[in-house]
Write a protein that holds these residues in place. Sequence first.
Motif, mmCIF file in Angstrom:
data_model
loop_
_atom_site.group_PDB
_atom_site.id
_atom_site.type_symbol
_atom_site.label_atom_id
_atom_site.label_comp_id
_atom_site.label_asym_id
_atom_site.label_seq_id
_atom_site.Cartn_x
_atom_site.Cartn_y
_atom_site.Cartn_z
ATOM 1 N N MET A 1 0.838 -1.166 0.000
ATOM 2 C CA MET A 1 0.000 0.000 0.000
ATOM 3 C C MET A 1 0.894 1.244 0.000
ATOM 4 O O MET A 1 1.741 1.410 0.869
ATOM 5 N N THR A 2 0.687 2.080 -0.960
ATOM 6 C CA THR A 2 1.441 3.322 -1.026
ATOM 7 C C THR A 2 0.533 4.477 -0.627
ATOM 8 O O THR A 2 -0.675 4.442 -0.837
ATOM 9 N N THR A 3 1.139 5.502 -0.035
ATOM 10 C CA THR A 3 0.352 6.661 0.349
ATOM 11 C C THR A 3 0.281 7.629 -0.816
ATOM 12 O O THR A 3 1.172 7.686 -1.655
ATOM 13 N N SER A 4 -0.783 8.374 -0.866
ATOM 14 C CA SER A 4 -0.918 9.345 -1.943
ATOM 15 C C SER A 4 0.028 10.515 -1.710
ATOM 16 O O SER A 4 0.426 10.802 -0.580
ATOM 17 N N LYS A 5 0.397 11.174 -2.784
ATOM 18 C CA LYS A 5 1.326 12.287 -2.691
ATOM 19 C C LYS A 5 0.722 13.433 -1.879
ATOM 20 O O LYS A 5 1.397 14.063 -1.073
ATOM 21 N N ARG A 6 -0.558 13.671 -2.052
ATOM 22 C CA ARG A 6 -1.220 14.743 -1.332
ATOM 23 C C ARG A 6 -1.205 14.474 0.173
ATOM 24 O O ARG A 6 -0.937 15.363 0.979
ATOM 25 N N PHE A 7 -1.487 13.223 0.552
ATOM 26 C CA PHE A 7 -1.501 12.855 1.962
ATOM 27 C C PHE A 7 -0.099 13.008 2.565
ATOM 28 O O PHE A 7 0.057 13.535 3.666
ATOM 29 N N ALA A 8 0.914 12.558 1.847
ATOM 30 C CA ALA A 8 2.292 12.659 2.336
ATOM 31 C C ALA A 8 2.706 14.123 2.485
ATOM 32 O O ALA A 8 3.366 14.489 3.465
ATOM 33 N N GLU A 9 2.341 14.978 1.534
ATOM 34 C CA GLU A 9 2.693 16.388 1.624
ATOM 35 C C GLU A 9 1.982 17.066 2.791
ATOM 36 O O GLU A 9 2.553 17.919 3.473
ATOM 37 N N ARG A 10 0.733 16.684 3.037
ATOM 38 C CA ARG A 10 -0.017 17.258 4.161
ATOM 39 C C ARG A 10 0.613 16.861 5.495
ATOM 40 O O ARG A 10 0.771 17.689 6.391
ATOM 41 N N LYS A 11 1.006 15.591 5.625
ATOM 42 C CA LYS A 11 1.652 15.144 6.852
ATOM 43 C C LYS A 11 3.002 15.838 7.042
ATOM 44 O O LYS A 11 3.364 16.223 8.149
ATOM 45 N N ASN A 12 3.737 16.021 5.944
ATOM 46 C CA ASN A 12 5.034 16.678 6.013
ATOM 47 C C ASN A 12 4.873 18.138 6.418
ATOM 48 O O ASN A 12 5.636 18.656 7.235
ATOM 49 N N ALA A 13 3.872 18.812 5.877
ATOM 50 C CA ALA A 13 3.639 20.208 6.230
ATOM 51 C C ALA A 13 3.261 20.343 7.704
ATOM 52 O O ALA A 13 3.724 21.258 8.394
ATOM 53 N N LYS A 14 2.445 19.434 8.192
ATOM 54 C CA LYS A 14 2.052 19.464 9.599
ATOM 55 C C LYS A 14 3.268 19.235 10.486
ATOM 56 O O LYS A 14 3.453 19.913 11.502
ATOM 57 N N PHE A 15 4.126 18.317 10.111
ATOM 58 C CA PHE A 15 5.332 18.046 10.868
ATOM 59 C C PHE A 15 6.245 19.270 10.891
ATOM 60 O O PHE A 15 6.795 19.625 11.930
ATOM 61 N N GLN A 16 6.383 19.929 9.743
ATOM 62 C CA GLN A 16 7.242 21.112 9.667
ATOM 63 C C GLN A 16 6.704 22.254 10.526
ATOM 64 O O GLN A 16 7.465 22.980 11.155
ATOM 65 N N ARG A 17 5.374 22.420 10.581
ATOM 66 C CA ARG A 17 4.787 23.445 11.451
ATOM 67 C C ARG A 17 5.079 23.144 12.913
ATOM 68 O O ARG A 17 5.358 24.046 13.699
ATOM 69 N N ASN A 18 5.031 21.868 13.276
ATOM 70 C CA ASN A 18 5.313 21.502 14.661
ATOM 71 C C ASN A 18 6.774 21.761 15.010
ATOM 72 O O ASN A 18 7.083 22.115 16.142
#
Length: 68
Positions: A1-18
């Motif tokens: 199962m691969t994650t979608s690019k949009r989902f990965a970018e959203r998680k990465n952005a949230k991590f960067q904000r934290n």
Amino acid sequence: MTTSKRFAERKNAKFQRNITRRGSVPETSVKKGYDYPVGPILLGFIVFVVVGSSLFQIIRTATSGSTA
């Protein structure tokens, strides 16, 4: 199962904000005051039993007279 690019970018952005907000904890997540493991009613009952028991023991010893 691969994650979608949009989902990965959203998680990465949230991590960067934290990462950038590290150390500035909002006031709502900080505990205020002290929380007792037992409630005040139970604590009062325990104190009542212990003090009452010791007073009863002192009175009983004083009235029976110590014949040692």
